[in-house]
Scaffold this motif. Sequence first.
Motif, PDB file in Angstrom:
ATOM      1  N   ASP A 180       0.810  -1.219   0.000  1.00  0.00           N
ATOM      2  CA  ASP A 180       0.000   0.000   0.000  1.00  0.00           C
ATOM      3  C   ASP A 180       0.843   1.269   0.000  1.00  0.00           C
ATOM      4  O   ASP A 180       0.461   2.279  -0.596  1.00  0.00           O
ATOM      5  N   ASP A 181       1.985   1.212   0.683  1.00  0.00           N
ATOM      6  CA  ASP A 181       2.837   2.406   0.746  1.00  0.00           C
ATOM      7  C   ASP A 181       3.817   2.487  -0.418  1.00  0.00           C
ATOM      8  O   ASP A 181       4.611   3.432  -0.507  1.00  0.00           O
TER       9      ASP A 181
ATOM     10  N   THR B 226       6.412   0.697  -1.099  1.00  0.00           N
ATOM     11  CA  THR B 226       7.824   0.419  -0.822  1.00  0.00           C
ATOM     12  C   THR B 226       8.254  -0.988  -1.196  1.00  0.00           C
ATOM     13  O   THR B 226       9.455  -1.228  -1.339  1.00  0.00           O
TER      14      THR B 226
END
Length: 361
Positions: free
Chosen positions: A172-173, A175
């Motif tokens: 979701d982020d 990364t």
Amino acid sequence: MWRGEALDRREFLKAAGLAFTAALSPRSLMALECADAVYAAGFKAPDGSFGIATVSERGEIIDRTALPARAHGMAYSAAAGRVVAFARRPGTFAMIFDPSRQTEPVIVSAPEGRHFYGHGHFSPDGALLYTSENDFDGNRGMIGIYDVRDRFRRIGEFDAHGIGTHDMTVSDDGTMLVIANGGIETHPDFGRTKLNLDRMEPSLVLLDARTGALVQRHGLPSPLRQLSTRHLDIADDGRIWFACQWEGARNELPPLAGWFAKGEDLSFISLPEETTIRLGNYVGAIAVNRRQGLVGLTSPVGGTAVTLDARTGRVVSEEIVRDAAGVAPAAHGIAVSSYDGRFNETRSEVAWDQHIVRISS
């Protein structure tokens, strides 16, 4: 919103604009206006041609776009306003289109010596598209990187640290890249033939999305080396769900789904024996409904759709769906398509392909 990648239906209509809605038939326009959700789904038409359709949650076809050949998986980004349909292995095209038809489709080709594996995912900001690819002469999976804002120009690649790289997604982020290496060696010279069933190497991998550095790699224990790790989705707690296809003896009943997270080992779900039998040792698609805490599994081999509790892995429901194919979160529960034209409660003249993706909520 669904992982930040689905528009509200009203936002979808606003983004589509008057030109798009005016071009729809009255029946299609009503289906769109009444839809609780809108999906994209690949199909084969009765005349043998292929395409991708926008579809209401009830299964009504809203719009169609032609494809050059059969598609497999899809990816959608609300930030980019695009859907990508990936060619079925060992195909070499990916077609990117705007579901509102405000821009012309873009077709990209896999580089020489590669083919697509049928899956990919956008970065959360919509700036990059990641694709699963096969370096078939090198017998290794790769992740291609494409610049969305430069007409999907290929700008790099990462080693997937496995073979038979199939589904992939993005945290979701943004990364981490999450990769399902099915462990099966193939080469386009031999079509879709599986070349190493006696020495498969399935794995689940996490990569640093910025550098491509290996963060985590899970091989499967020796008794499960013929369990091909194929498809993925992520729950709202960061748990990564995976689904598998068994390539071993038919009379065995291996685990077919499980989860893991960064820094954690794999945990397999202990499905009831009768459920595993009904799935036919084969899960063709998996999807998480984050709002309701559910996980959907489908099996075209077993003609079954299974819904699990995302917290416990307990079976919530099972449904007989002949040729069950795609699965995606619905407004209530799980949406399911089939090869024989069923999409939830509607049956169409087209044959839906393996995967569906939700593009509005």
